[in-house]
Design an enzyme around this catalytic site. Structure first.
Site, PDB file in Angstrom:
ATOM      1  N   ARG A  13     -24.847  -2.779 -13.717  1.00  0.00           N
ATOM      2  CA  ARG A  13     -25.273  -1.398 -13.377  1.00  0.00           C
ATOM      3  C   ARG A  13     -26.793  -1.281 -13.431  1.00  0.00           C
ATOM      4  O   ARG A  13     -27.465  -1.366 -12.407  1.00  0.00           O
ATOM      5  CB  ARG A  13     -24.588  -0.395 -14.322  1.00  0.00           C
ATOM      6  CG  ARG A  13     -24.701   1.054 -13.847  1.00  0.00           C
ATOM      7  CD  ARG A  13     -26.022   1.733 -14.170  1.00  0.00           C
ATOM      8  NE  ARG A  13     -26.324   1.803 -15.593  1.00  0.00           N
ATOM      9  CZ  ARG A  13     -27.488   2.218 -16.072  1.00  0.00           C
ATOM     10  NH1 ARG A  13     -28.458   2.599 -15.255  1.00  0.00           N
ATOM     11  NH2 ARG A  13     -27.724   2.221 -17.373  1.00  0.00           N
ATOM     12  N   ASP A  14     -27.368  -1.120 -14.610  1.00  0.00           N
ATOM     13  CA  ASP A  14     -28.831  -0.999 -14.724  1.00  0.00           C
ATOM     14  C   ASP A  14     -29.488  -2.203 -14.045  1.00  0.00           C
ATOM     15  O   ASP A  14     -30.503  -2.090 -13.359  1.00  0.00           O
ATOM     16  CB  ASP A  14     -29.212  -0.935 -16.216  1.00  0.00           C
ATOM     17  CG  ASP A  14     -30.602  -0.373 -16.462  1.00  0.00           C
ATOM     18  OD1 ASP A  14     -31.463  -0.525 -15.595  1.00  0.00           O
ATOM     19  OD2 ASP A  14     -30.827   0.216 -17.538  1.00  0.00           O
ATOM     20  N   HIS A 204     -31.359   0.925 -26.249  1.00  0.00           N
ATOM     21  CA  HIS A 204     -31.379   0.509 -24.836  1.00  0.00           C
ATOM     22  C   HIS A 204     -32.859   0.339 -24.450  1.00  0.00           C
ATOM     23  O   HIS A 204     -33.499   1.283 -23.995  1.00  0.00           O
ATOM     24  CB  HIS A 204     -30.700   1.599 -23.995  1.00  0.00           C
ATOM     25  CG  HIS A 204     -30.693   1.356 -22.528  1.00  0.00           C
ATOM     26  ND1 HIS A 204     -29.544   1.030 -21.813  1.00  0.00           N
ATOM     27  CD2 HIS A 204     -31.663   1.410 -21.595  1.00  0.00           C
ATOM     28  CE1 HIS A 204     -29.827   0.911 -20.534  1.00  0.00           C
ATOM     29  NE2 HIS A 204     -31.110   1.139 -20.365  1.00  0.00           N
ATOM     30  N   HIS A 206     -35.989  -1.373 -22.500  1.00  0.00           N
ATOM     31  CA  HIS A 206     -36.521  -2.184 -21.389  1.00  0.00           C
ATOM     32  C   HIS A 206     -37.718  -2.972 -21.938  1.00  0.00           C
ATOM     33  O   HIS A 206     -38.334  -2.582 -22.942  1.00  0.00           O
ATOM     34  CB  HIS A 206     -36.894  -1.261 -20.219  1.00  0.00           C
ATOM     35  CG  HIS A 206     -35.678  -0.761 -19.488  1.00  0.00           C
ATOM     36  ND1 HIS A 206     -35.311  -1.235 -18.250  1.00  0.00           N
ATOM     37  CD2 HIS A 206     -34.723   0.132 -19.844  1.00  0.00           C
ATOM     38  CE1 HIS A 206     -34.190  -0.633 -17.865  1.00  0.00           C
ATOM     39  NE2 HIS A 206     -33.811   0.211 -18.820  1.00  0.00           N
ATOM     40  N   CYS A 237     -35.211   1.196 -12.901  1.00  0.00           N
ATOM     41  CA  CYS A 237     -34.724   2.452 -12.364  1.00  0.00           C
ATOM     42  C   CYS A 237     -35.731   2.924 -11.317  1.00  0.00           C
ATOM     43  O   CYS A 237     -36.934   2.912 -11.579  1.00  0.00           O
ATOM     44  CB  CYS A 237     -34.589   3.471 -13.501  1.00  0.00           C
ATOM     45  SG  CYS A 237     -34.190   5.131 -12.947  1.00  0.00           S
TER      46      CYS A 237
END
Ligand code: HMG
Ligand code: MG
Length: 303
Positions: A13-14, A204, A206, A237
């Site tokens: 997903r991400d 979460h 990055h 994103c």
């Protein structure tokens, strides 16, 4: 220090939502199969969002159906009731709603204020409860926002608390642009943990500035036991300009195993899954551990 850690794999997903060329449904399913084969048991596999916003996630219904025979827990993003309906029709048992700690990112990402987003999630949570579906909640931009700059820990805690009170079973705190450093991450996590139990928090992070592992370590010292990561450090994103991928699952697994924390992940099979996806998207993995282990393998095969 915590002795057990749960990894939530974000690669399908991400990891793929910001790729210039969308990866086909068939290849996304194969990727999930390979990740499950590597021992990753909880995987976010898609998003039921506007196809105009994120064309890369079109076909998430087929991906979800295509992996339903596999052993594992498969998550999908839903921004509203429309997404929830589609996710349920495809058999979703765990969905994730996503809010932001900053107004700028909320507007850019989901086209509403933070308060409006909470109101959108309320009926999703109510229906999910009635349907026996578990809901995870994200808070983005917990250590900085590409539009609003600095984000105060209090702002993060306020949104996390609202998601918790709505009934999310876990709140994943996203350093969406990867700007955090350990002391800041620790201070933010402590503030949030005063409102939401640490056992219900996930990290979460990055890895834009190479700080993600250090930030995770600081969070583990605070008793946080859930880590979101993506194979090969995939991710990004479209509404977080300049940000690179999630912390790489390989790097997280290497760190945890080095600390004596069992992950159940087979590194060789994970490297194979990453390698296949990396060839498909035409980029080498961002993971330091994957690069080092692949180089070692190449050297050994020449001997
Ligand atoms: P909007 O334009 O305000 O929504 O977008 P709307 O309700 O006015 O609808 C506009 C159009 O979208 C309509 O279609 C709807 O039917 C459609 P039209 O009539 O124009 O053809 N629509 C949908 N289509 C499919 N699925 C849906 C859906 N909802 C409406 N669920 C909306 C609001 C939230 C939909 C939009 O902004 C959106 O989809 N955004 C997605 C953003 C996104 O996926 N971002 C990436 C994931 S978040 C992230 O990466 C951060 C995270 O990793 C944590 C971190 O790192 O911090 C989670
Ligand atoms: Mg993310």
């Amino acid at each position: 220090m915590t002795d057990t850690v749960r990894i939530i794999e974000m690669g399908p997903r991400d990891g793929l939502q910001n790729e210039k060329t969308p990866v086909s449904v068939a290849d996304r399913i194969k990727f999930v199969e390979a990740l499950v084969g590597a021992g990753l048991s909880t995987i976010e596999v898609g998003a039921f969002v506007s196809p105009r916003a994120i064309p890369q996630m079109v076909g998430s219904d087929e991906v979800l159906r295509g992996v339903s025979h596999l052993r594992g827990e498969f998550h999908v993003l839903v921004p509203n009731e429309k997404g929830y309906d589609a996710a349920r029709a495809a058999g979703a048992k765990v969905v994730s709603v996503f809010a932001s700690a900053s107004e700028g990112f909320s507007r850019a990402n989901i086209n509403c204020t933070i308060a409006e987003s909470i109101e959108r999630f309320r009926p999703v949570l109510l229906r999910a409860k009635a349907d026996g579906v578990r809901v995870r909640g994200y808070v983005s931009c917990v250590l900085g926002c590409p539009y609003d700059g600095e984000v105060k820990p209090r702002a993060v805690a306020d949104v996390a608390k609202r998601l918790w009170e709505l009934g999310c079973y876990e709140i994943s705190l996203g350093d969406t642009i990867g700007v955090g450093t350990p002391a800041k991450a620790r201070a933010m996590l402590r503030t949030v943990a005063a409102d939401v139990p640490a056992r219900a928090l996930a990290m979460h992070f990055h890895d834009t500035y190479g700080q993600a592992l250090a930030n995770l370590y600081a969070g583990m010292e605070e008793g946080i036991r859930v880590i979101d990561s993506a194979a090969g450090g995939l991710g990004g994103c479209p509404y977080a300009p300049g940000a690179t991928g999630n912390v790489a699952t390989e790097d997280v697994v290497y760190m945890l195993e080095g600390m004596g924390i069992k992950t159940g992940v087979d590194m060789d099979r994970l490297l194979e899954a990453t390698d296949t996806m990396s060839k498909l998207i035409g980029r080498p993995p961002l993971s330091r551990v994957a690069s080092a282990l692949n180089a070692k393998k190449r050297a050994a095969s020449k001997e």
